[in-house]
Design an enzyme around this catalytic site. Sequence first.
Site, short mmCIF file in Angstrom:
data_model
loop_
_atom_site.label_atom_id
_atom_site.label_comp_id
_atom_site.label_asym_id
_atom_site.label_seq_id
_atom_site.Cartn_x
_atom_site.Cartn_y
_atom_site.Cartn_z
N LYS A 13 0.83 -1.21 0.00
CA LYS A 13 0.00 0.00 0.00
C LYS A 13 0.86 1.26 0.00
O LYS A 13 0.58 2.22 -0.71
CB LYS A 13 -0.92 0.03 1.23
CG LYS A 13 -1.95 -1.09 1.26
CD LYS A 13 -2.99 -0.86 2.34
CE LYS A 13 -2.44 -0.85 3.75
NZ LYS A 13 -1.88 -2.14 4.19
N ARG A 88 -9.35 0.75 8.97
CA ARG A 88 -8.96 -0.65 9.17
C ARG A 88 -10.05 -1.43 9.87
O ARG A 88 -9.89 -2.63 10.08
CB ARG A 88 -7.69 -0.69 10.02
CG ARG A 88 -6.40 -0.98 9.23
CD ARG A 88 -5.29 -0.98 10.22
NE ARG A 88 -4.10 -1.66 9.85
CZ ARG A 88 -3.01 -1.05 9.35
NH1 ARG A 88 -3.04 0.23 9.09
NH2 ARG A 88 -1.92 -1.73 9.12
N ARG A 123 11.62 -7.03 5.01
CA ARG A 123 11.53 -5.57 4.87
C ARG A 123 12.44 -4.85 5.85
O ARG A 123 12.60 -5.26 7.00
CB ARG A 123 10.07 -5.14 5.12
CG ARG A 123 9.90 -3.63 5.08
CD ARG A 123 8.47 -3.23 4.90
NE ARG A 123 7.67 -3.40 6.12
CZ ARG A 123 6.41 -3.00 6.22
NH1 ARG A 123 5.81 -2.45 5.18
NH2 ARG A 123 5.75 -3.18 7.33
N ARG A 156 11.37 -3.32 11.35
CA ARG A 156 10.32 -2.85 12.25
C ARG A 156 10.01 -3.95 13.26
O ARG A 156 10.00 -5.11 12.91
CB ARG A 156 9.05 -2.54 11.45
CG ARG A 156 8.96 -1.10 11.01
CD ARG A 156 7.87 -0.87 10.00
NE ARG A 156 6.56 -1.35 10.40
CZ ARG A 156 5.44 -1.10 9.72
NH1 ARG A 156 5.49 -0.38 8.62
NH2 ARG A 156 4.28 -1.56 10.13
N ARG A 167 -0.68 -9.88 12.82
CA ARG A 167 -1.21 -8.78 12.00
C ARG A 167 -2.09 -9.31 10.88
O ARG A 167 -3.10 -8.69 10.53
CB ARG A 167 -0.06 -7.95 11.42
CG ARG A 167 0.65 -7.12 12.48
CD ARG A 167 1.98 -6.60 12.00
NE ARG A 167 1.87 -5.57 10.99
CZ ARG A 167 2.85 -5.23 10.16
NH1 ARG A 167 4.01 -5.87 10.22
NH2 ARG A 167 2.67 -4.28 9.30
P1 AMP Z 1 1.00 0.11 9.12
O1 AMP Z 1 2.25 0.90 8.98
O2 AMP Z 1 -0.13 0.66 8.30
O3 AMP Z 1 1.20 -1.36 8.90
O4 AMP Z 1 0.54 0.28 10.65
C1 AMP Z 1 1.35 -0.15 11.72
C2 AMP Z 1 0.51 -0.36 12.96
O5 AMP Z 1 -0.10 0.88 13.33
C3 AMP Z 1 -0.64 -1.33 12.81
O6 AMP Z 1 -0.24 -2.68 12.98
C4 AMP Z 1 -1.55 -0.86 13.92
O7 AMP Z 1 -1.06 -1.26 15.20
C5 AMP Z 1 -1.40 0.66 13.85
N1 AMP Z 1 -2.39 1.26 12.92
C6 AMP Z 1 -2.14 1.92 11.76
N2 AMP Z 1 -3.28 2.35 11.19
C7 AMP Z 1 -4.28 1.95 12.02
C8 AMP Z 1 -5.70 2.07 11.98
N3 AMP Z 1 -6.33 2.68 10.97
N4 AMP Z 1 -6.40 1.54 13.02
C9 AMP Z 1 -5.78 0.92 14.06
N5 AMP Z 1 -4.46 0.75 14.13
C10 AMP Z 1 -3.71 1.27 13.13
#
Ligand code: AMP
Length: 210
Positions: A13, A88, A123, A156, A167
């Site tokens: 994404k 999400r 990654r 990460r 996840r």
């Molecule tokens: P990402 O970088 O998009 O994979 O997000 C990393 C982490 O941030 C996720 O695993 C969640 O813990 C948190 N996170 C990001 N966006 C959201 C969202 N819209 N709702 C809830 N948690 C989020």
Amino acid sequence: MKLILLGAPGAGKGTQAEVICNALNIPAISTGNLLREAVKNGTALGMEAKTYMDGGKLVPDEIVINILKERLAQDDCQAGFILDGFPRTVPQAETLSQMGVEIDKVLDIEVPDEKIMQRLSGRRVCEGCGASYHLDYKPSKVEGVCDKCGAKTVQRKDDHPDTIKERLQVYHAQTEPLKDYYQQTGKLVVVEGQEEVAETSALTLKALEA
Ligand code: AMP
């Protein structure tokens, strides 16, 4: 244009958000990045979010929604934006709609779970500018050093295999229902993630015209 990018963690994404950002000149907004920034800055909100993020869980809706509202209020978002990683959950999508945000299109990037495991475990991300690399598919020129800004690249915490599994489970249980949600509004367009980033990018740009 107001867009949403849906897809499992690691579906690409972020990369596709960048492609759209360059093509349409609208900002890409990643709630993951906004949260990581809050963690880095040591804010109270960041500290609360950190425990959820490190465990691969979703941060509570209220926290994410507040952080997003603040970002969307900024000037550069007025002509449109791409949301990467938000919504999400169905309640997050409902809140977005209640906020009066009219979404034009939702791009769903589909990648099988096995591929996601491979991609996320290799990654590496830059501590300085957030640029993303992969040990096999997109290595930095010097291992451990960002090509763009020279800062250190790291794994990460939530890209460790057990957390990736968590996840993915969270994605299937809480985020995937959004496909039906947006299908019903007629706004969903599926993009099949390809081996080559350039091929996925071409499909993304085509999907914008659909
Ligand atoms: P990402 O970088 O998009 O994979 O997000 C990393 C982490 O941030 C996720 O695993 C969640 O813990 C948190 N996170 C990001 N966006 C959201 C969202 N819209 N709702 C809830 N948690 C989020």
